[in-house]
Scaffold this active site. Structure first.
Site, short mmCIF file in Angstrom:
data_model
loop_
_atom_site.label_atom_id
_atom_site.label_comp_id
_atom_site.label_asym_id
_atom_site.label_seq_id
_atom_site.Cartn_x
_atom_site.Cartn_y
_atom_site.Cartn_z
N GLU A 288 34.73 33.27 44.11
CA GLU A 288 35.61 32.32 44.72
C GLU A 288 35.74 32.73 46.49
O GLU A 288 34.89 33.56 46.63
CB GLU A 288 36.72 33.46 44.14
N TYR B 53 47.56 37.94 33.89
CA TYR B 53 48.14 38.78 34.54
C TYR B 53 48.12 39.72 33.25
O TYR B 53 48.32 40.59 32.86
CB TYR B 53 49.47 40.02 35.20
N LYS C 179 53.03 28.12 30.20
CA LYS C 179 52.46 27.32 31.04
C LYS C 179 51.15 26.87 30.45
O LYS C 179 50.87 25.43 30.57
CB LYS C 179 51.56 28.67 32.22
N ALA D 42 48.84 30.82 51.62
CA ALA D 42 50.10 31.41 51.19
C ALA D 42 50.87 30.76 51.91
O ALA D 42 50.49 30.77 53.25
CB ALA D 42 50.83 32.99 51.22
N ARG E 18 52.67 30.03 41.31
CA ARG E 18 53.29 29.70 41.95
C ARG E 18 53.50 30.41 43.47
O ARG E 18 53.92 29.43 44.43
CB ARG E 18 54.15 31.00 41.13
N TYR F 167 44.00 29.22 48.16
CA TYR F 167 45.20 28.37 48.91
C TYR F 167 46.05 29.06 49.02
O TYR F 167 46.61 30.39 48.91
CB TYR F 167 45.87 27.04 47.78
N GLN G 249 44.26 38.42 37.06
CA GLN G 249 44.33 39.24 37.66
C GLN G 249 43.31 39.65 38.11
O GLN G 249 42.52 40.17 36.85
CB GLN G 249 45.15 39.35 37.97
C1 LIG Z 1 43.37 34.31 39.77
C2 LIG Z 1 44.50 34.11 40.73
C3 LIG Z 1 44.89 33.23 41.33
C4 LIG Z 1 45.36 33.03 42.62
N1 LIG Z 1 45.03 32.24 43.70
C5 LIG Z 1 46.18 32.45 45.09
C6 LIG Z 1 46.16 31.86 46.11
O1 LIG Z 1 44.81 30.45 45.05
N2 LIG Z 1 46.66 31.48 46.41
C7 LIG Z 1 47.85 31.99 46.72
O2 LIG Z 1 48.96 32.05 47.38
N3 LIG Z 1 48.12 33.51 45.92
C8 LIG Z 1 47.71 33.23 44.92
N4 LIG Z 1 47.53 33.94 43.49
C9 LIG Z 1 48.29 35.57 43.41
C10 LIG Z 1 49.72 34.34 42.88
O3 LIG Z 1 50.66 32.72 43.86
C11 LIG Z 1 50.80 35.53 42.24
O4 LIG Z 1 50.63 36.87 41.52
C12 LIG Z 1 52.38 34.89 42.23
O5 LIG Z 1 52.87 35.87 41.88
C13 LIG Z 1 52.31 34.55 40.73
O6 LIG Z 1 51.99 33.11 40.43
P1 LIG Z 1 51.58 32.79 39.10
O7 LIG Z 1 51.16 31.20 38.85
O8 LIG Z 1 50.98 33.57 38.37
O9 LIG Z 1 53.68 32.24 38.49
P2 LIG Z 1 54.40 32.14 37.36
O10 LIG Z 1 53.28 31.63 36.49
O11 LIG Z 1 55.67 31.45 37.88
O12 LIG Z 1 55.02 34.02 37.17
C14 LIG Z 1 55.65 33.90 38.06
C15 LIG Z 1 56.52 35.52 37.61
O13 LIG Z 1 57.49 34.64 37.19
C16 LIG Z 1 57.59 34.93 35.98
N5 LIG Z 1 57.62 33.22 35.37
C17 LIG Z 1 57.05 32.11 34.94
N6 LIG Z 1 58.12 31.47 34.04
C18 LIG Z 1 59.38 31.69 34.39
C19 LIG Z 1 60.60 31.47 33.59
N7 LIG Z 1 60.60 30.68 33.24
N8 LIG Z 1 61.27 32.11 34.09
C20 LIG Z 1 61.89 33.19 34.20
N9 LIG Z 1 60.37 34.73 34.89
C21 LIG Z 1 59.57 33.19 34.31
C22 LIG Z 1 56.11 35.24 35.47
O14 LIG Z 1 56.88 36.19 33.88
C23 LIG Z 1 55.88 36.54 36.34
O15 LIG Z 1 56.99 37.72 36.28
C24 LIG Z 1 46.89 34.42 42.82
C25 LIG Z 1 46.67 34.89 41.49
C26 LIG Z 1 45.58 34.90 41.13
C27 LIG Z 1 45.90 36.04 39.40
#
Ligand SMILES: Cc1cc2nc3c(=O)[nH]c(=O)nc-3n(C[C@H](O)[C@H](O)[C@H](O)COP(=O)(O)OP(=O)(O)OC[C@H]3O[C@@H](n4cnc5c(N)ncnc54)[C@H](O)[C@@H]3O)c2cc1C
Length: 287
Positions: A17, A144, A164, A51, A107, A49, A175
């Site tokens: 990465e 995670y 998802k 934030a 997200r 990407y 993570q």
């Molecule tokens: C491999 C990896 C790469 C990453 N790369 C980046 C990057 O490039 N840029 C950046 O800014 N960040 C990055 N992140 C960080 C990531 O954006 C954060 O961890 C963020 O807080 C969660 O993103 P997600 O896509 O997992 O969210 P989601 O899958 O939407 O989950 C977020 C939270 O919401 C909950 N949730 C999901 N759907 C629902 C629903 N329908 N109702 C209620 N709760 C729900 C989940 O349980 C979780 O607690 C990365 C993280 C990882 C693990």
């Protein structure tokens, strides 16, 4: 090449990465570091990407360069929280035009004092649905092993992870974690929940103990006592902690391969020396 197909090949693979520059002034130096990393021929490279979407152009340019110049498949990250439908579609067009077919749909972290009412997107799942409708992209997502810090419970987090995957996420990247048993337990739990897509284990070679302690606190990642003893002993010497951090990460990677986990992703943070050392430590293993 679609990363979901690559991940299904039954052989140990390592992906790396990198992150794009926040401003164009730093573009050439970041490009050069990512080229050194691409020259190591990882299975694929992911490009983060920023934030808030501040790196939308540089993410695409770095990913495009790696893919075209080195033939290394690129995985472009994309976050949706601070975006709207128009911006997402512009970014998808940019990626499509650059020949990037693999997207890690995320997200993004919730900034403080954010007005949730005004958000266009609330969860990665909505972005995945949008990308799927927009074209023939190969979509990945984040997961995670210790639960997402905002999750109501581990079970609830896995329930949303399944949503998802059902929405079109073809593979997952974890993570970072520092205790492989946490990952093995996670795999058991998600397979039991019916999540059957490939999962890529995310490994972070620690070279800066201060920032890792901060990051782990925010992300809820556990630091095992064995790891903390290494940090306490060598944390004050940049060279010693780099050597120890690479050795710790290498041990985790070899243990994962030995236990049949074929897909490992290393958060090498634009550090070609770290990437090179790890690749050379496992050269006979990945062939
Ligand atoms: C491999 C990896 C790469 C990453 N790369 C980046 C990057 O490039 N840029 C950046 O800014 N960040 C990055 N992140 C960080 C990531 O954006 C954060 O961890 C963020 O807080 C969660 O993103 P997600 O896509 O997992 O969210 P989601 O899958 O939407 O989950 C977020 C939270 O919401 C909950 N949730 C999901 N759907 C629902 C629903 N329908 N109702 C209620 N709760 C729900 C989940 O349980 C979780 O607690 C990365 C993280 C990882 C693990």
């Amino acid at each position: 090449m679609r990363i979901s197909s690559l991940l299904k090949e039954n052989r140990p693979k390592l992906s790396l990465e990198v992150f794009p520059p926040k401003t164009w002034d730093a573009y050439e130096s970041v490009k050069s570091a990512t080229e050194e990393i691409a020259a190591l021929s990882p299975a694929y490279m992911s490009v983060t990407y920023g934030a808030g979407g501040g790196t939308s152009d540089t993410t695409v340019r770095i990913a495009e360069n790696i893919q075209n110049k080195f033939g290394v498949p690129a995985l472009a990250h994309l976050t949706c929280l601070s975006s709207d439908r128009e911006k997402i579609h512009n970014q998808l067009e940019l990626l499509n035009g650059a020949g990037i077919e693999n997207i890690l749909a995320l997200r993004g972290d919730v900034p403080e004092d954010f007005d949730r009412e005004k958000l266009h997107y609330h969860y990665a799942c909505e972005l995945i649905e949008e990308i799927k409708e927009a074209g023939d992209f190969c979509i990945g997502g984040a997961c995670y092993p210790e639960g997402h810090p905002e999750a109501l419970s581990f079970a609830d987090d896995i329930k949303h992870l399944k949503e998802k995957v059902d929405a079109g996420c073809e593979f997952l990247t974890t993570q970072m974690f520092f205790d492989n048993d946490i990952f093995y337990n996670f795999m058991y739990r998600i397979r039991e929940a019916g999540i059957d897509v490939p999962v890529v284990a995310g490994i972070m070679p620690v070279t800066n103990p201060k920032s890792i302690k901060r990051t782990c606190k925010i992300s809820g990642t556990a630091l095992p006592a064995r790891f903390l003893r290494i940090v306490d002993k060598y944390g004050d010497s940049p060279e010693a902690i780099k050597q120890a951090g690479i050795a710790y990460a290498t041990e985790q990677i070899i243990d994962l391969y030995a236990n049949g986990i074929n897909n490992v992703h290393v958060y090498c943070m634009n550090k070609p020396d770290v990437a090179k050392k790890i690749m050379s430590n496992i050269s006979a293993i990945i062939g």
